[in-house]
Scaffold this motif. Structure first.
Motif, PDB file in Angstrom:
ATOM      1  N   ARG A 321       0.954  -1.164  -0.006  1.00  0.00           N
ATOM      2  CA  ARG A 321       0.153   0.079   0.118  1.00  0.00           C
ATOM      3  C   ARG A 321       0.869   1.233  -0.058  1.00  0.00           C
ATOM      4  O   ARG A 321       0.351   2.332  -0.659  1.00  0.00           O
ATOM      5  CB  ARG A 321      -0.844  -0.033   1.344  1.00  0.00           C
ATOM      6  N   HIS A 322       1.748   1.200   0.884  1.00  0.00           N
ATOM      7  CA  HIS A 322       2.762   2.617   0.828  1.00  0.00           C
ATOM      8  C   HIS A 322       4.335   1.901   0.525  1.00  0.00           C
ATOM      9  O   HIS A 322       5.354   2.310   1.375  1.00  0.00           O
ATOM     10  CB  HIS A 322       2.875   2.715   2.334  1.00  0.00           C
ATOM     11  N   PRO A 323       4.505   1.849  -0.762  1.00  0.00           N
ATOM     12  CA  PRO A 323       5.820   1.360  -1.176  1.00  0.00           C
ATOM     13  C   PRO A 323       6.768   2.666  -1.101  1.00  0.00           C
ATOM     14  O   PRO A 323       8.120   2.678  -1.261  1.00  0.00           O
ATOM     15  CB  PRO A 323       5.777   1.338  -2.579  1.00  0.00           C
ATOM     16  N   GLU A 324       6.067   3.987  -1.036  1.00  0.00           N
ATOM     17  CA  GLU A 324       7.146   5.073  -0.816  1.00  0.00           C
ATOM     18  C   GLU A 324       7.879   5.350   0.680  1.00  0.00           C
ATOM     19  O   GLU A 324       8.689   5.912   0.673  1.00  0.00           O
ATOM     20  CB  GLU A 324       6.225   6.375  -1.065  1.00  0.00           C
ATOM     21  N   GLN A 325       7.159   4.348   1.498  1.00  0.00           N
ATOM     22  CA  GLN A 325       7.631   4.691   2.909  1.00  0.00           C
ATOM     23  C   GLN A 325       8.859   3.848   3.090  1.00  0.00           C
ATOM     24  O   GLN A 325       8.926   2.438   2.932  1.00  0.00           O
ATOM     25  CB  GLN A 325       6.563   3.940   3.936  1.00  0.00           C
ATOM     26  N   ALA A 326       9.996   4.645   3.796  1.00  0.00           N
ATOM     27  CA  ALA A 326      11.132   3.781   4.087  1.00  0.00           C
ATOM     28  C   ALA A 326      11.098   3.217   5.738  1.00  0.00           C
ATOM     29  O   ALA A 326      11.842   3.405   6.447  1.00  0.00           O
ATOM     30  CB  ALA A 326      12.306   4.848   4.221  1.00  0.00           C
ATOM     31  N   ILE A 327      10.091   2.193   5.808  1.00  0.00           N
ATOM     32  CA  ILE A 327       9.762   1.695   7.105  1.00  0.00           C
ATOM     33  C   ILE A 327      11.036   0.803   7.548  1.00  0.00           C
ATOM     34  O   ILE A 327      11.676   0.283   6.722  1.00  0.00           O
ATOM     35  CB  ILE A 327       8.406   0.875   7.027  1.00  0.00           C
ATOM     36  N   SER A 328      11.437   0.773   8.882  1.00  0.00           N
ATOM     37  CA  SER A 328      12.508   0.046   9.495  1.00  0.00           C
ATOM     38  C   SER A 328      12.136  -1.273   9.800  1.00  0.00           C
ATOM     39  O   SER A 328      10.730  -1.486  10.109  1.00  0.00           O
ATOM     40  CB  SER A 328      13.195   0.874  10.184  1.00  0.00           C
ATOM     41  N   LEU A 371       9.626   7.759 -12.775  1.00  0.00           N
ATOM     42  CA  LEU A 371      10.457   8.543 -13.768  1.00  0.00           C
ATOM     43  C   LEU A 371       9.827   8.065 -15.257  1.00  0.00           C
ATOM     44  O   LEU A 371       9.835   8.928 -15.895  1.00  0.00           O
ATOM     45  CB  LEU A 371      11.842   7.544 -13.662  1.00  0.00           C
ATOM     46  N   ALA A 372       9.307   7.018 -15.511  1.00  0.00           N
ATOM     47  CA  ALA A 372       8.790   6.610 -16.754  1.00  0.00           C
ATOM     48  C   ALA A 372       7.473   7.370 -17.230  1.00  0.00           C
ATOM     49  O   ALA A 372       7.283   7.674 -18.318  1.00  0.00           O
ATOM     50  CB  ALA A 372       8.767   5.173 -17.059  1.00  0.00           C
ATOM     51  N   SER A 373       6.684   7.732 -16.353  1.00  0.00           N
ATOM     52  CA  SER A 373       5.495   8.136 -16.652  1.00  0.00           C
ATOM     53  C   SER A 373       4.931   9.491 -15.984  1.00  0.00           C
ATOM     54  O   SER A 373       3.788   9.882 -16.299  1.00  0.00           O
ATOM     55  CB  SER A 373       4.430   7.054 -16.117  1.00  0.00           C
ATOM     56  N   THR A 374       6.023  10.303 -15.448  1.00  0.00           N
ATOM     57  CA  THR A 374       5.648  11.543 -14.733  1.00  0.00           C
ATOM     58  C   THR A 374       6.644  12.440 -15.401  1.00  0.00           C
ATOM     59  O   THR A 374       7.838  12.053 -15.581  1.00  0.00           O
ATOM     60  CB  THR A 374       5.441  11.550 -13.597  1.00  0.00           C
ATOM     61  N   GLN A 375       6.355  13.673 -15.223  1.00  0.00           N
ATOM     62  CA  GLN A 375       7.416  14.789 -15.662  1.00  0.00           C
ATOM     63  C   GLN A 375       7.899  15.164 -14.137  1.00  0.00           C
ATOM     64  O   GLN A 375       8.824  16.269 -13.937  1.00  0.00           O
ATOM     65  CB  GLN A 375       6.883  15.911 -16.052  1.00  0.00           C
ATOM     66  N   MET A 376       7.800  14.628 -13.085  1.00  0.00           N
ATOM     67  CA  MET A 376       8.185  14.894 -11.757  1.00  0.00           C
ATOM     68  C   MET A 376       9.836  15.096 -11.471  1.00  0.00           C
ATOM     69  O   MET A 376      10.376  14.111 -12.152  1.00  0.00           O
ATOM     70  CB  MET A 376       7.660  13.686 -10.651  1.00  0.00           C
ATOM     71  N   PRO A 377      10.270  15.909 -11.046  1.00  0.00           N
ATOM     72  CA  PRO A 377      11.909  16.259 -10.984  1.00  0.00           C
ATOM     73  C   PRO A 377      12.422  15.073 -10.114  1.00  0.00           C
ATOM     74  O   PRO A 377      11.790  14.412  -9.462  1.00  0.00           O
ATOM     75  CB  PRO A 377      12.250  17.465 -10.276  1.00  0.00           C
ATOM     76  N   VAL A 378      13.662  14.549 -10.465  1.00  0.00           N
ATOM     77  CA  VAL A 378      14.366  13.334  -9.726  1.00  0.00           C
ATOM     78  C   VAL A 378      14.351  13.837  -8.455  1.00  0.00           C
ATOM     79  O   VAL A 378      14.112  12.976  -7.344  1.00  0.00           O
ATOM     80  CB  VAL A 378      15.550  13.191 -10.380  1.00  0.00           C
ATOM     81  N   GLN A 379      14.577  14.982  -8.093  1.00  0.00           N
ATOM     82  CA  GLN A 379      14.785  15.415  -6.365  1.00  0.00           C
ATOM     83  C   GLN A 379      13.506  15.430  -5.918  1.00  0.00           C
ATOM     84  O   GLN A 379      13.474  14.796  -4.712  1.00  0.00           O
ATOM     85  CB  GLN A 379      15.105  16.743  -6.533  1.00  0.00           C
ATOM     86  N   ARG A 380      12.301  15.753  -6.527  1.00  0.00           N
ATOM     87  CA  ARG A 380      11.056  15.340  -5.868  1.00  0.00           C
ATOM     88  C   ARG A 380      10.692  13.872  -5.681  1.00  0.00           C
ATOM     89  O   ARG A 380      10.141  13.546  -4.596  1.00  0.00           O
ATOM     90  CB  ARG A 380       9.860  16.006  -6.661  1.00  0.00           C
ATOM     91  N   ILE A 381      11.120  13.077  -6.645  1.00  0.00           N
ATOM     92  CA  ILE A 381      10.739  11.521  -6.685  1.00  0.00           C
ATOM     93  C   ILE A 381      11.522  11.014  -5.328  1.00  0.00           C
ATOM     94  O   ILE A 381      11.021  10.193  -4.480  1.00  0.00           O
ATOM     95  CB  ILE A 381      11.399  11.088  -7.924  1.00  0.00           C
ATOM     96  N   SER A 383      12.412  12.579  -2.799  1.00  0.00           N
ATOM     97  CA  SER A 383      11.921  13.021  -1.488  1.00  0.00           C
ATOM     98  C   SER A 383      10.755  12.345  -1.275  1.00  0.00           C
ATOM     99  O   SER A 383      10.275  12.023   0.034  1.00  0.00           O
ATOM    100  CB  SER A 383      11.499  14.548  -1.446  1.00  0.00           C
ATOM    101  N   GLU A 384       9.979  12.042  -2.345  1.00  0.00           N
ATOM    102  CA  GLU A 384       8.575  11.254  -2.221  1.00  0.00           C
ATOM    103  C   GLU A 384       8.988   9.944  -1.558  1.00  0.00           C
ATOM    104  O   GLU A 384       7.760   9.469  -0.854  1.00  0.00           O
ATOM    105  CB  GLU A 384       7.976  11.287  -3.292  1.00  0.00           C
ATOM    106  N   LEU A 385       9.912   9.468  -1.955  1.00  0.00           N
ATOM    107  CA  LEU A 385      10.131   7.974  -1.511  1.00  0.00           C
ATOM    108  C   LEU A 385      10.954   7.793  -0.274  1.00  0.00           C
ATOM    109  O   LEU A 385      11.652   6.847  -0.069  1.00  0.00           O
ATOM    110  CB  LEU A 385      10.916   7.281  -2.867  1.00  0.00           C
TER     111      LEU A 385
END
Length: 434
Positions: A321-328, A371-381, A383-385
């Motif tokens: 559900r939350h692949p962006e979270q860096a859970i420990s 990266l493949a399907s948005t124009q979102m800057p790498v730095q924001r990606i 941060s999002e992840l």
């Protein structure tokens, strides 16, 4: 027209006969239970101590919980498990799977062992020792060697009759008689073997697959199926084809909801229609929408099932559900009320990789799609992840893909010029289940 088939369950009397014969030959107690630890066969050769324990409603529930946990532990470990039950006796468990679904276990044992051979307790020990009657019955339980219990487990596992039962277990289609087997192979390993088949042998109805994934509470498998379908849709390129394909996926999810959680269908259809009116959604947004809808179906499905303790499958669903979270590892262990060491061992047995590498791989997968399907800057990606620094994100991404994030984006653009959200090269299609 393809031949129709109807799922069937194992014949209880046939299974009962096998367990009775096994108990007669070994002198060990046996019973088959469902996923909640509730017996589905008659009790065979149960000790007087265990009969007395199960005669008490509270203690009986503890027995059911211990049996359920023992079966699941064997499924996760991929081998019969010998353990000390909550009452202090030694049992072993063999999980039963119906195709990809875990349906229960066979429990056997109810013996004592010499102190130096006793296995570790599976769960917290019950407080019954102040009852003289139970203590007397416990003292009568025979003491056997660990070698004898191990041999019994191997014998039961190898019974040819159990394989024959698989043909009546519900997953065998008329055209591939003999393909299904009752198995103790963990789902991650069984899936790896099936995914090695040629693509034409893996063709399936996405609706059926998503429905089956929801019923076994496996979000990652359902999300991957939706993602694979969307990859195909967006690769076609034309807006009309993309719109039609997204509509088909929505209907597939609604059909899965009707099969698993019919009460949610009206509300879910309203949300789907609202998303359709909004229009203009890219490949990444389509994935997020599909995951949100499938997650709602699973939530409703679980709402009407018996309450249970959180298990490793719930943790895998949280990560899906939350692949962006860096859970420990510590945070994950706390969510299950386990120790980090225990979670680490079980996690690797189920997924085949460490907890940290698994979570990192999911974040990299999400980065590929963004990266493949948005124009979102790498730095924001980055941060999002939840990567601490963009340089660290780039190093991790390169270690996984052989390219920097910017190189990967250019590679995708050059391969699918003008097709925002084209199929992502090198994405992981493997499926992991608890």
């Amino acid at each position: 027209m393809p031949q129709q088939w109807t799922p069937r369950r194992p014949d209880p009397e046939e299974l009962q006969r096998i367990l009775e014969d096994f108990s007669e030959a070994t002198g060990l107690a046996t019973v088959a239970v469902d996923t909640q630890g509730v017996p589905v066969t008659r009790l065979c050769a149960f000790t007087e101590f265990c009969k007395a324990m199960r005669a008490d409603p509270l203690r009986s529930r503890a027995c059911h919980g211990c049996d359920a946990h023992g079966g699941l532990q064997a499924l996760l470990e991929g081998t019969p498990q010998i353990y000390r039950c909550h009452a202090g006796l030694v049992d072993f468990s063999i999980p039963l799977t119906d195709g990809d679904a875990y349906v229960g276990a066979i429990l056997c044992g109810q013996v004592r062992m010499p102190e130096d051979e006793m296995p570790a307790p599976l769960l917290a020990q019950s407080g019954w020792h102040d009852d003289p009657f139970l203590q007397e019955l416990y003292d009568r339980v025979p003491v056997v060697s660990r070698r004898r219990v191990t041999a019994a487990a191997e014998t039961l596992l190898g019974l040819h009759d159990l394989v024959d039962l698989a043909l009546r277990a519900g997953t065998v289609r008329p055209q591939d008689e003999g393909a299904a087997r009752l198995s103790v192979v963990p789902p991650s390993r069984a899936t790896a073997a099936s995914d090695a088949r040629p693509p034409e042998a893996q063709q399936r109805n996405p609706t059926e697959f998503i429905t089956a994934a929801v019923r076994r509470e496996d979000l990652r498998a359902a999300f991957l199926e939706a993602g694979t379908f969307l990859d195909t849709v967006y690769a076609q390129g034309s807006p009309e084809a993309v719109l039609a394909g997204r509509d088909r996926l929505d209907e597939m999810i609604l059909a899965a909801a009707a099969a698993c959680s019919p009460r949610i269908v009206p509300h879910l259809r309203q949300l789907v229609e609202r998303d359709r009116r909004r229009g203009g959604i890219d490949r990444f947004g389509a994935q997020l929408a599909a995951e949100r809808f499938i997650g709602m179906v699973l939530d409703e499905f679980q709402r009407h099932r018996p309450r249970r303790r959180r298990e490793i499958g719930d943790l895998l669903n949280d990560i899906a559900r939350h692949p962006e979270q860096a859970i420990s590892l510590t945070e994950a262990a706390n969510s299950l009320h386990w120790s980090p060491g225990h979670l680490s061992k079980l996690f690797k047995s189920v997924t085949g990789c460490t907890f940290v590498s698994y979570v990192t791989a999911r974040r990299v997968e999400r980065a590929k799609l963004m990266l493949a399907s948005t124009q979102m800057p790498v730095q924001r990606i980055s941060s999002e992840l939840e990567f601490s620094q963009v340089n660290y994100f780039s190093r991790v991404f390169r270690a996984s893909t052989g390219m920097s994030p910017s190189e990967y984006r250019r590679h995708c653009r050059s391969r699918e010029e003008g097709h925002t959200g084209a199929a992502v090269p090198g994405s992981d299609k493997g499926r992991l289940r608890a």
